[in-house]
Design a protein around this motif. Structure first.
Motif, PDB file in Angstrom:
ATOM      1  N   THR A   1     -13.493  36.498  13.242  1.00  0.00           N
ATOM      2  CA  THR A   1     -14.308  35.814  12.232  1.00  0.00           C
ATOM      3  C   THR A   1     -13.891  36.128  10.802  1.00  0.00           C
ATOM      4  O   THR A   1     -14.336  35.451   9.875  1.00  0.00           O
ATOM      5  CB  THR A   1     -15.796  36.185  12.380  1.00  0.00           C
TER       6      THR A   1
ATOM      7  N   GLU B   1     -14.864  38.689   9.288  1.00  0.00           N
ATOM      8  CA  GLU B   1     -15.968  39.459   8.727  1.00  0.00           C
ATOM      9  C   GLU B   1     -15.691  40.951   8.907  1.00  0.00           C
ATOM     10  O   GLU B   1     -14.789  41.344   9.644  1.00  0.00           O
ATOM     11  CB  GLU B   1     -17.285  39.097   9.439  1.00  0.00           C
ATOM     12  N   SER B   2     -16.527  41.777   8.278  1.00  0.00           N
ATOM     13  CA  SER B   2     -16.376  43.220   8.430  1.00  0.00           C
ATOM     14  C   SER B   2     -16.901  43.653   9.803  1.00  0.00           C
ATOM     15  O   SER B   2     -17.655  42.920  10.457  1.00  0.00           O
ATOM     16  CB  SER B   2     -17.156  43.956   7.343  1.00  0.00           C
TER      17      SER B   2
ATOM     18  N   SER C   1     -20.699  43.891   9.677  1.00  0.00           N
ATOM     19  CA  SER C   1     -21.348  42.583   9.804  1.00  0.00           C
ATOM     20  C   SER C   1     -21.298  42.096  11.252  1.00  0.00           C
ATOM     21  O   SER C   1     -22.294  41.567  11.773  1.00  0.00           O
ATOM     22  CB  SER C   1     -20.648  41.577   8.891  1.00  0.00           C
ATOM     23  N   SER C   2     -20.166  42.286  11.902  1.00  0.00           N
ATOM     24  CA  SER C   2     -20.027  41.889  13.308  1.00  0.00           C
ATOM     25  C   SER C   2     -20.956  42.701  14.198  1.00  0.00           C
ATOM     26  O   SER C   2     -21.549  42.167  15.137  1.00  0.00           O
ATOM     27  CB  SER C   2     -18.580  42.058  13.760  1.00  0.00           C
TER      28      SER C   2
END
Length: 95
Positions: free
Chosen positions: A14, A16-17, A20-21
């Motif tokens: 994604t 994302e970090s 965040s995941s």
């Protein structure tokens, strides 16, 4: 694949970090658990569905003594895979 590896893979997929995941995965798990615990069903098209399954009271045997015993009724979670997941598993390739 363990949970931490899944989080890492989600972050890469994604962009994302990992934090965040991890939050997204925890939210998904909590939502599914709450819905299924309440007797509902969660269906993710292509992946599968989670629902409550009831097992009735039944008779079993004590493996040590062989005596019959009563196993209490219980509830468990049932996962039914979707068509896309079944195809991916049988062909060895993701769809």
């Amino acid at each position: 694949m363990k949970k931490t590896e899944l989080i890492e893979a989600m972050a890469v997929a994604t962009g994302e970090s990992q934090a965040s995941s991890a939050r997204a995965l925890e939210a998904l798990i909590n939502i599914i658990a709450k819905e299924v615990a309440a007797g509902g069903e969660v269906a993710i098209t292509g992946f599968g569905s989670f629902k409550t399954s009831a097992r009735g009271e039944r008779t079993g045997r004590n493996p040590r003594t062989g005596e019959p015993l009563t196993i209490a009724a219980s509830k468990s979670v049932k996962f039914v895979p979707g068509a896309t997941l079944k195809t991916a598993v049988s062909t060895g390739a993701p769809q």
